[in-house]
Design a protein around this motif. Structure first.
Motif, PDB file in Angstrom:
ATOM      1  N   GLN A  25       0.294  -0.905   8.393  1.00 22.17           N
ATOM      2  CA  GLN A  25      -0.536   0.287   8.224  1.00 22.17           C
ATOM      3  C   GLN A  25      -0.545   0.757   6.770  1.00 22.17           C
ATOM      4  O   GLN A  25      -1.594   1.100   6.216  1.00 22.17           O
ATOM      5  CB  GLN A  25      -0.031   1.409   9.130  1.00 22.17           C
ATOM      6  CG  GLN A  25      -0.846   2.688   9.060  1.00 22.17           C
ATOM      7  CD  GLN A  25      -0.275   3.775   9.957  1.00 22.17           C
ATOM      8  OE1 GLN A  25       0.941   3.921  10.082  1.00 22.17           O
ATOM      9  NE2 GLN A  25      -1.152   4.546  10.579  1.00 22.17           N
ATOM     10  N   ARG A  26       0.638   0.754   6.139  1.00 20.56           N
ATOM     11  CA  ARG A  26       0.745   1.227   4.753  1.00 20.56           C
ATOM     12  C   ARG A  26      -0.056   0.326   3.816  1.00 20.56           C
ATOM     13  O   ARG A  26      -0.779   0.807   2.929  1.00 20.56           O
ATOM     14  CB  ARG A  26       2.213   1.253   4.335  1.00 20.56           C
ATOM     15  CG  ARG A  26       2.480   1.767   2.927  1.00 20.56           C
ATOM     16  CD  ARG A  26       2.374   3.272   2.853  1.00 20.56           C
ATOM     17  NE  ARG A  26       2.885   3.812   1.608  1.00 20.56           N
ATOM     18  CZ  ARG A  26       3.643   4.903   1.528  1.00 20.56           C
ATOM     19  NH1 ARG A  26       3.985   5.568   2.623  1.00 20.56           N
ATOM     20  NH2 ARG A  26       4.061   5.344   0.360  1.00 20.56           N
ATOM     21  N   GLN A  28      -2.562  -1.735   4.571  1.00 18.79           N
ATOM     22  CA  GLN A  28      -3.999  -1.640   4.834  1.00 18.79           C
ATOM     23  C   GLN A  28      -4.567  -0.331   4.308  1.00 18.79           C
ATOM     24  O   GLN A  28      -5.693  -0.317   3.778  1.00 18.79           O
ATOM     25  CB  GLN A  28      -4.262  -1.775   6.333  1.00 18.79           C
ATOM     26  CG  GLN A  28      -4.020  -3.177   6.865  1.00 18.79           C
ATOM     27  CD  GLN A  28      -4.229  -3.289   8.359  1.00 18.79           C
ATOM     28  OE1 GLN A  28      -4.125  -2.293   9.094  1.00 18.79           O
ATOM     29  NE2 GLN A  28      -4.519  -4.495   8.848  1.00 18.79           N
ATOM     30  N   SER A  29      -3.800   0.735   4.400  1.00 17.55           N
ATOM     31  CA  SER A  29      -4.259   2.028   3.876  1.00 17.55           C
ATOM     32  C   SER A  29      -4.430   1.992   2.371  1.00 17.55           C
ATOM     33  O   SER A  29      -5.246   2.733   1.807  1.00 17.55           O
ATOM     34  CB  SER A  29      -3.262   3.138   4.262  1.00 17.55           C
ATOM     35  OG  SER A  29      -3.199   3.295   5.656  1.00 17.55           O
TER      36      SER A  29
END
Length: 269
Positions: A25-26, A28-29
């Motif tokens: 998630q980190r 991709q963010s």
């Protein structure tokens, strides 16, 4: 940037599973493209055997290295091996994530390395001569890419300190960081290690997550471990021993990590 995360833990609800999900998630963010090879979920075959090639070089004797070379060079590799090699070539950075089991990586991840790192792909690359001993240790197929370990350990941090009973964590991880990652050319980042993994409550997990986030944010900007390249003058070839005028009298794994400033100062004194 493209990032491959190779995950080796059998339980998705584990600390490793949560860290894997957070890392994806980190990253991709931050705008990165991420692929995950979840080895247990993939039911990855760990053992090297004759099934790794669709057309044998020899039917009388299975020579692992030369069958690997024959399969890689002629398109005879099993499909799962080829897919993972394509991911490695696609990636700008690779993260190997695993629990430290018996002072090393889980068998399934070791098997991923043994099968995907084919002869001609990750080793056996480049010329061998009196001045250049193959494209390895700083050169090779994966040169120009970055790599980092995400590791959980059950013991206390002090257990893995300079005088800890388990031995220094840098020494324990040396075969992986230097021998598996630096060997085919990766620039190796310092590892992210979580100690006392079994004693992680929500508040501690929040701190770990924040620390990991900071490491992921600097994956492409922080300095890698200064492992010494094999073919750039620090080693006598073909003996492959550190030159006698570099850190004279010192031995051990740490001599293969360069401190250029102090060494230059020593040589000019």
């Amino acid at each position: 940037m493209n990032i491959l995360l190779v995950h080796a833990h059998p339980e998705s609800r584990s600390l490793n599973g949560a860290l894997k999900d957070f890392a994806v998630q980190r990253l991709q963010s931050a705008g990165h493209s991420v692929k995950v090879s979840d080895l247990y979920e993939m039911n990855w075959k760990a053992a090297v055997d004759a099934a790794d090639t669709t057309q044998r070089l020899s039917t009388t004797r299975f020579d692992v290295a030369f069958e690997s070379k024959h399969a890689f060079e002629n398109g005879f590799q099993s499909e799962d091996i080829g897919r993972e090699q394509e991911k490695l070539l696609w990636a700008d950075a690779v993260i190997l994530q695993f629990p430290l089991w018996w002072y090393s990586m889980p068998a399934i991840l070791k098997g991923w390395i043994e099968r995907v790192y084919a002869f001609g792909f990750a080793y056996g690359v480049g010329e061998h001569s009196d001045t250049h001993w193959g494209d390895r240790f700083g050169e090779g197929t994966l040169a120009g890419k970055r790599a980092m370990l995400m590791v959980t350990a059950g013991g206390w941090e002090s257990h893995y300190g300079p005088r800890g009973i388990n031995g220094p964590i840098d020494d324990i991880l040396y075969p992986i960081q230097h021998g598996i990652l630096f060997y085919p050319g990766f620039d190796v980042m310092p590892p992210f290690v979580v100690y006392r993994a079994g004693s992680t409550d929500e508040s501690r997990f929040a701190r770990i997550r924040d620390e990991l986030g900071q490491r992921l944010d600097t994956l492409f900007s922080a300095d890698p471990i200064a492992f010494r390249p094999q073919n750039k003058g620090d080693y006598d070839i073909p003996a492959l021993t550190l030159r006698s005028d570099i850190l004279p009298g010192q031995t051990g794994l740490s001599v293969h990590v360069s401190d250029r400033k102090s060494e230059s100062r020593h040589l000019t004194e």
